[in-house]
Design a protein around this motif. Structure first.
Motif, PDB file in Angstrom:
ATOM      1  N   PRO A   1       0.855  -1.191   0.000  1.00 19.96           N
ATOM      2  CA  PRO A   1       0.000   0.000   0.000  1.00 19.96           C
ATOM      3  C   PRO A   1       0.891   1.242   0.000  1.00 19.96           C
ATOM      4  O   PRO A   1       2.089   1.165   0.290  1.00 19.96           O
ATOM      5  CB  PRO A   1      -0.793  -0.129   1.295  1.00 19.96           C
ATOM      6  CG  PRO A   1       0.048  -0.986   2.171  1.00 19.96           C
ATOM      7  CD  PRO A   1       0.812  -1.906   1.274  1.00 19.96           C
TER       8      PRO A   1
ATOM      9  N   TYR B   1      -5.648  -0.532  -5.893  1.00 18.11           N
ATOM     10  CA  TYR B   1      -5.725   0.925  -5.730  1.00 18.11           C
ATOM     11  C   TYR B   1      -4.641   1.570  -6.588  1.00 18.11           C
ATOM     12  O   TYR B   1      -3.450   1.380  -6.334  1.00 18.11           O
ATOM     13  CB  TYR B   1      -5.525   1.284  -4.257  1.00 18.11           C
ATOM     14  CG  TYR B   1      -6.003   2.665  -3.875  1.00 18.11           C
ATOM     15  CD1 TYR B   1      -7.342   2.909  -3.607  1.00 18.11           C
ATOM     16  CD2 TYR B   1      -5.108   3.726  -3.768  1.00 18.11           C
ATOM     17  CE1 TYR B   1      -7.780   4.167  -3.236  1.00 18.11           C
ATOM     18  CE2 TYR B   1      -5.536   4.989  -3.398  1.00 18.11           C
ATOM     19  CZ  TYR B   1      -6.874   5.207  -3.132  1.00 18.11           C
ATOM     20  OH  TYR B   1      -7.303   6.459  -2.776  1.00 18.11           O
ATOM     21  N   THR B   2      -5.060   2.293  -7.611  1.00 16.33           N
ATOM     22  CA  THR B   2      -4.124   2.863  -8.581  1.00 16.33           C
ATOM     23  C   THR B   2      -4.357   4.362  -8.706  1.00 16.33           C
ATOM     24  O   THR B   2      -5.501   4.815  -8.790  1.00 16.33           O
ATOM     25  CB  THR B   2      -4.309   2.190  -9.958  1.00 16.33           C
ATOM     26  OG1 THR B   2      -4.070   0.783  -9.824  1.00 16.33           O
ATOM     27  CG2 THR B   2      -3.359   2.765 -10.990  1.00 16.33           C
TER      28      THR B   2
ATOM     29  N   VAL C   1      -7.010   9.336  -8.198  1.00 16.31           N
ATOM     30  CA  VAL C   1      -7.258   7.899  -8.105  1.00 16.31           C
ATOM     31  C   VAL C   1      -7.981   7.476  -9.376  1.00 16.31           C
ATOM     32  O   VAL C   1      -9.026   8.015  -9.723  1.00 16.31           O
ATOM     33  CB  VAL C   1      -8.100   7.562  -6.866  1.00 16.31           C
ATOM     34  CG1 VAL C   1      -8.410   6.067  -6.817  1.00 16.31           C
ATOM     35  CG2 VAL C   1      -7.381   7.988  -5.595  1.00 16.31           C
TER      36      VAL C   1
ATOM     37  N   ALA D   1     -10.097   1.825  -8.045  1.00 19.43           N
ATOM     38  CA  ALA D   1     -10.154   1.432  -6.635  1.00 19.43           C
ATOM     39  C   ALA D   1     -11.233   0.370  -6.467  1.00 19.43           C
ATOM     40  O   ALA D   1     -12.405   0.609  -6.778  1.00 19.43           O
ATOM     41  CB  ALA D   1     -10.458   2.643  -5.751  1.00 19.43           C
ATOM     42  N   HIS D   2     -10.843  -0.812  -5.967  1.00 17.43           N
ATOM     43  CA  HIS D   2     -11.769  -1.941  -5.874  1.00 17.43           C
ATOM     44  C   HIS D   2     -11.530  -2.686  -4.563  1.00 17.43           C
ATOM     45  O   HIS D   2     -10.591  -3.467  -4.445  1.00 17.43           O
ATOM     46  CB  HIS D   2     -11.570  -2.884  -7.066  1.00 17.43           C
ATOM     47  CG  HIS D   2     -11.713  -2.213  -8.395  1.00 17.43           C
ATOM     48  ND1 HIS D   2     -12.941  -1.997  -8.991  1.00 17.43           N
ATOM     49  CD2 HIS D   2     -10.782  -1.683  -9.226  1.00 17.43           C
ATOM     50  CE1 HIS D   2     -12.756  -1.378 -10.150  1.00 17.43           C
ATOM     51  NE2 HIS D   2     -11.469  -1.175 -10.312  1.00 17.43           N
ATOM     52  N   PRO D   3     -12.383  -2.467  -3.560  1.00 14.08           N
ATOM     53  CA  PRO D   3     -12.179  -3.112  -2.252  1.00 14.08           C
ATOM     54  C   PRO D   3     -12.607  -4.579  -2.240  1.00 14.08           C
ATOM     55  O   PRO D   3     -13.291  -5.067  -3.149  1.00 14.08           O
ATOM     56  CB  PRO D   3     -13.067  -2.278  -1.327  1.00 14.08           C
ATOM     57  CG  PRO D   3     -14.152  -1.752  -2.220  1.00 14.08           C
ATOM     58  CD  PRO D   3     -13.510  -1.521  -3.551  1.00 14.08           C
TER      59      PRO D   3
ATOM     60  N   GLU E   1      -8.421   2.740   2.398  1.00 14.17           N
ATOM     61  CA  GLU E   1      -7.862   3.789   1.548  1.00 14.17           C
ATOM     62  C   GLU E   1      -6.833   4.626   2.292  1.00 14.17           C
ATOM     63  O   GLU E   1      -5.778   4.966   1.744  1.00 14.17           O
ATOM     64  CB  GLU E   1      -8.977   4.692   1.013  1.00 14.17           C
ATOM     65  CG  GLU E   1      -8.469   5.768   0.067  1.00 14.17           C
ATOM     66  CD  GLU E   1      -9.598   6.585  -0.537  1.00 14.17           C
ATOM     67  OE1 GLU E   1      -9.301   7.475  -1.353  1.00 14.17           O
ATOM     68  OE2 GLU E   1     -10.763   6.338  -0.201  1.00 14.17           O
TER      69      GLU E   1
ATOM     70  N   TYR F   1      -8.995  -2.678   1.094  1.00 11.13           N
ATOM     71  CA  TYR F   1      -8.437  -2.925  -0.231  1.00 11.13           C
ATOM     72  C   TYR F   1      -7.412  -4.050  -0.228  1.00 11.13           C
ATOM     73  O   TYR F   1      -7.173  -4.673  -1.265  1.00 11.13           O
ATOM     74  CB  TYR F   1      -7.797  -1.644  -0.781  1.00 11.13           C
ATOM     75  CG  TYR F   1      -8.811  -0.604  -1.143  1.00 11.13           C
ATOM     76  CD1 TYR F   1      -9.398  -0.598  -2.401  1.00 11.13           C
ATOM     77  CD2 TYR F   1      -9.226   0.348  -0.220  1.00 11.13           C
ATOM     78  CE1 TYR F   1     -10.360   0.343  -2.737  1.00 11.13           C
ATOM     79  CE2 TYR F   1     -10.186   1.288  -0.535  1.00 11.13           C
ATOM     80  CZ  TYR F   1     -10.754   1.284  -1.801  1.00 11.13           C
ATOM     81  OH  TYR F   1     -11.718   2.214  -2.117  1.00 11.13           O
TER      82      TYR F   1
ATOM     83  N   ASN G   1      -8.429  -8.130  -8.857  1.00  3.85           N
ATOM     84  CA  ASN G   1      -7.438  -7.119  -8.501  1.00  3.85           C
ATOM     85  C   ASN G   1      -6.048  -7.742  -8.547  1.00  3.85           C
ATOM     86  O   ASN G   1      -5.543  -8.279  -7.567  1.00  3.85           O
ATOM     87  CB  ASN G   1      -7.700  -6.548  -7.105  1.00  3.85           C
ATOM     88  CG  ASN G   1      -8.886  -5.610  -7.090  1.00  3.85           C
ATOM     89  OD1 ASN G   1      -9.258  -5.067  -8.118  1.00  3.85           O
ATOM     90  ND2 ASN G   1      -9.490  -5.438  -5.941  1.00  3.85           N
TER      91      ASN G   1
END
Length: 264
Positions: free
Chosen positions: A45, A71-72, A78, A81-83, A108, A150, A188
């Motif tokens: 992260p 998370y890009t 951003v 973002a995909h949790p 995040e 994430y 992801n």
């Protein structure tokens, strides 16, 4: 213009001294000066990316794929973002708590650490030199299932990983170290980050080159226009690469970048 994607540990940064070899610093600065985009692609992260000052201080980095594609961001924007689904997060938390293993949870902005074992301290603090500063370790672990997580990093062995995986429906696992793994939402992988970056820059996948050494780099290396495995990579990683660079300790990154015409 090419978009260059670099893994951190074992690709950019040596496991021996936790520094980017000066030859690689110079090669990346040269590639940036030639107009290429430089993207970091890591399982870490953002809060754990603390070993890239040699290139960040030169303004070389254009964006970051973090948490294995979960998370890009490019600059301050951003772009993907995909949790992890909350139900999967609940299963993971219950399993890790029952197994009594060290586990890191990342949202995040926040980080939670539970059961910091001697194994965790040996690997994160001593080997990787990553300092985890938890947000609030007094929060009941099960409450995290209601947050957007994430990435979850539990210290599970391979058999435990397989057992937990059978209970999850919407999550992806990636292992770049024998003693722990990263869990993200399904789909992801670093490939998803590459896709997001290509959309952002309106670039074709044929104009991408990815560099990596770990198992979590495989989706990225297979998808990129050109995939480069470091000489210190496992055979599994090398099998999916278009090129194999020399070992990181042998100026491998700068040598392969010159071979590919990316730098002077």
């Amino acid at each position: 213009m090419k978009i260059l994607f670099f893994d951190i540990d074992g690709t950019l940064v040596s496991f021996r001294n936790h520094l980017i070899p000066q030859s690689a610093v110079d090669a990346i600065a040269s590639a940036k000066a030639k107009g290429h985009k430089i993207i970091i692609s890591t399982g870490r992260p953002q809060a754990f990316i603390d070993n890239l000052s040699q290139i960040e201080s030169k303004g070389c980095v254009d964006g970051y794929i973090t948490m294995n594609g979960a998370y890009t961001f490019v600059g301050n924007q951003v772009i993907s973002a995909h949790p992890i689904p909350n139900e999967d997060a609940r299963h993971i938390i219950m399993y890790c708590r029952e197994a009594g293993v060290a586990t890191i949870y990342v949202s995040e902005k926040d980080i939670w650490l539970y059961r910091p074992s001697l194994l965790y301290q040996s690997i994160f603090n001593d080997q990787l030199q990553i300092k985890v500063n938890p947000t609030n370790s007094t929060l009941d672990e099960m409450e995290l299932a209601h947050k957007n997580l994430y990435q979850i990093t539990p210290f599970l062995n391979v058999s435990q990983e397989q057992e937990l995986s059978s209970r999850l429906e919407g999550s992806e696992m990636a292992r770049w170290h024998p003693d722990f793994l990263d869990i993200m939402g399904a789909g992801n992988t670093k490939r998803k980050g590459v896709e997001a970056v290509c959309r952002y820059f309106h670039a074709d996948i044929s104009d991408t080159i990815a560099f990596g050494d770990g198992g979590n780099d495989i989706p990225m290396l297979k998808y990129a226009g050109t995939g480069v495995a470091m000489g210190n990579a496992s055979d599994e990683v090398k099998r999916v690469a278009d090129y194999i660079a020399p070992h990181i300790e042998e100026d491998g990154l700068s040598k392969i970048m010159r071979e590919l015409g990316l730098c002077d």
